[in-house]
Motif scaffolding. Structure first.
Motif, PDB file in Angstrom:
ATOM      1  N   ASP A 162       0.848  -1.184   0.000  1.00  0.00           N
ATOM      2  CA  ASP A 162       0.000   0.000   0.000  1.00  0.00           C
ATOM      3  C   ASP A 162       0.885   1.236   0.000  1.00  0.00           C
TER       4      ASP A 162
ATOM      5  N   PRO B 268      -6.879   1.581   2.410  1.00  0.00           N
ATOM      6  CA  PRO B 268      -8.071   0.726   2.524  1.00  0.00           C
ATOM      7  C   PRO B 268      -9.068   0.997   1.415  1.00  0.00           C
ATOM      8  N   ASP B 269      -9.463  -0.064   0.750  1.00  0.00           N
ATOM      9  CA  ASP B 269     -10.517   0.000  -0.269  1.00  0.00           C
ATOM     10  C   ASP B 269     -10.163   0.931  -1.431  1.00  0.00           C
TER      11      ASP B 269
ATOM     12  N   GLY C  43     -10.584  -2.568  -7.525  1.00  0.00           N
ATOM     13  CA  GLY C  43     -10.830  -1.900  -6.263  1.00  0.00           C
ATOM     14  C   GLY C  43     -11.637  -0.630  -6.437  1.00  0.00           C
ATOM     15  N   GLY C  44     -11.685   0.165  -5.345  1.00  0.00           N
ATOM     16  CA  GLY C  44     -12.487   1.382  -5.343  1.00  0.00           C
ATOM     17  C   GLY C  44     -12.108   2.354  -6.437  1.00  0.00           C
TER      18      GLY C  44
END
Length: 396
Positions: free
Chosen positions: A324, A342-343, A373-374
């Motif tokens: 990340d 996150p996300d 993902g998002g």
């Protein structure tokens, strides 16, 4: 006995040359082979994998700088990747790329690496993805003969004294693109006479003030008639009328050659000066890029807008980009450091290469399976990474 991967030395030269000949064919008759007594090639580093005393795989890296986002980014050029015939498909490249990239490129500050390839699928495993191609196109010389000489621009033959002016035109053009090599450093010795002598002619486009605003480097080749070809290595200019002036000179060969063959890439603005739709691609070599050092890659170039976005990378076979990340851009400079995402959007290693190079938008990356993902950060990523034209002008 376990396999060993290490830098190649001069004592390995004969084995390395034999492996290269096996894969790419023997050199033309009369070619002088390299010798262990030759001085080291500046910026050249070779690595090999050995099974006992047998060299079973090798590759080389070359030290370059490439233009991305208006910055000259240190980049390693991967070349001469070979696996002996009987050992292909046995994952010998895994350790070879790991050693060459981590022990080699990262130590020299080359956060990205690029390569030409005939089989892109082999190298996607290592996080490389196609960002452009090195193309050869043909235009009928008779079509160019219809381009008139523009007013305000004259042409003349270059001499060694024009070398720096030619370099300035190239630098100005290249700095406005993503991808071209800088043509500076050990792989490009500044030898004005050798440069001029390498071509039949280098034609300059000169404005009313006497400034060089474009150039074409060309080789006449052999024979005449419909099958004869004029080879053009570079056709670059800083103004549209300079492009037309250079095309006009190349078109003057229409009485003795059938086509002009140009080395180019991408959506070349030189094509905008042509009076016809003729532009036939006769050869195309994919050009791939990998980001190996995420913080170094983002810090190594300028960026057009401020921003703050988190993203993740997953699936890197070599493991150096997974995780990340948080990308922060302020006043044109970027920092990218490990941080929770996150996300957020998740890039493949190939997607990271395409995004960093400005080769594809987030929408296209999602359609290609390189981004998941998002979606809330997609627009921010596109705005920050700002795709621009990608061009390749040197083969290695």
């Amino acid at each position: 006995m376990p396999l060993t991967t290490r830098p190649l030395t001069r004592d390995d030269l004969d084995k390395s040359d034999a492996l290269i000949d096996e894969a790419f064919g023997e050199p033309p008759s009369g070619t002088t082979p390299p010798s262990a007594d030759d001085p080291p090639r500046p910026g050249y580093h070779a690595f090999g994998t050995f099974d006992d005393d047998h060299l079973v795989a090798r590759l080389a890296t070359r030290g370059y700088h490439s233009w991305f986002g208006g910055s000259a980014v240190p980049s390693g050029g991967i070349a001469g990747v070979v696996v002996t015939a009987e050992r292909r498909g046995t994952k010998l490249l895994d350790d070879l790329f790991r050693v060459a990239l981590d022990d080699g490129l990262r130590e020299r500050g080359e956060a990205v690496s690029t390569m030409f390839c005939t089989a892109p699928g082999i190298y996607r495993k290592f996080g490389y993805e196609v960002i452009s191609s090195y193309d050869t196109v043909e235009v009928p010389a008779v079509a160019l003969a219809r381009i008139g000489a523009p007013a305000g621009v004259r042409t003349r033959r270059a001499t060694p004294g024009d070398f720096e002016a030619v370099c300035r035109v190239y630098d100005t053009w290249a700095a406005a693109q993503n991808g071209p090599l800088t043509r500076r450093g050990p792989a490009f010795p500044a030898d004005a006479k050798a440069y001029i002598d390498a071509f039949t002619g280098v034609t300059l486009a000169v404005d009313d003030a006497g400034d060089v605003i474009g150039f074409a480097s060309w080789r006449r080749g052999q024979g005449s008639g419909d099958h004869a070809t004029l080879e053009v290595s570079d056709l670059l200019a800083l103004r549209g009328d300079a492009y037309r002036a250079l095309w006009h000179v190349l078109g003057s060969f229409g009485t003795v050659v059938g086509q002009v063959r140009l080395h180019t890439s991408g959506h070349d603005v030189a094509r905008l000066s042509l009076p016809s739709a003729h532009w036939k691609a006769v050869e195309r070599e994919p050009y791939m890029l990998r980001v190996h050092d995420v913080p170094g890659a983002f810090a190594g170039r300028d960026w057009p807008v401020n921003g703050d976005v988190a993203f993740s990378v997953a699936g890197d076979h070599l493991g150096t980009t997974n995780g990340d990340w948080r990308l922060v851009i302020e006043r044109g400079k970027a920092t990218c450091a490990p941080a929770a995402a996150p996300d957020g959007p998740v890039l493949t290693p190939g997607g990271l290469a395409l995004a960093w190079a400005g080769a594809q938008t987030c929408a296209n990356l999602r359609m290609a399976g390189h981004l998941s993902g998002g979606m809330e950060n997609d627009q921010a990523l596109d705005r920050m990474l700002a795709p621009r034209p990608i061009h390749i002008r040197d083969h290695f």
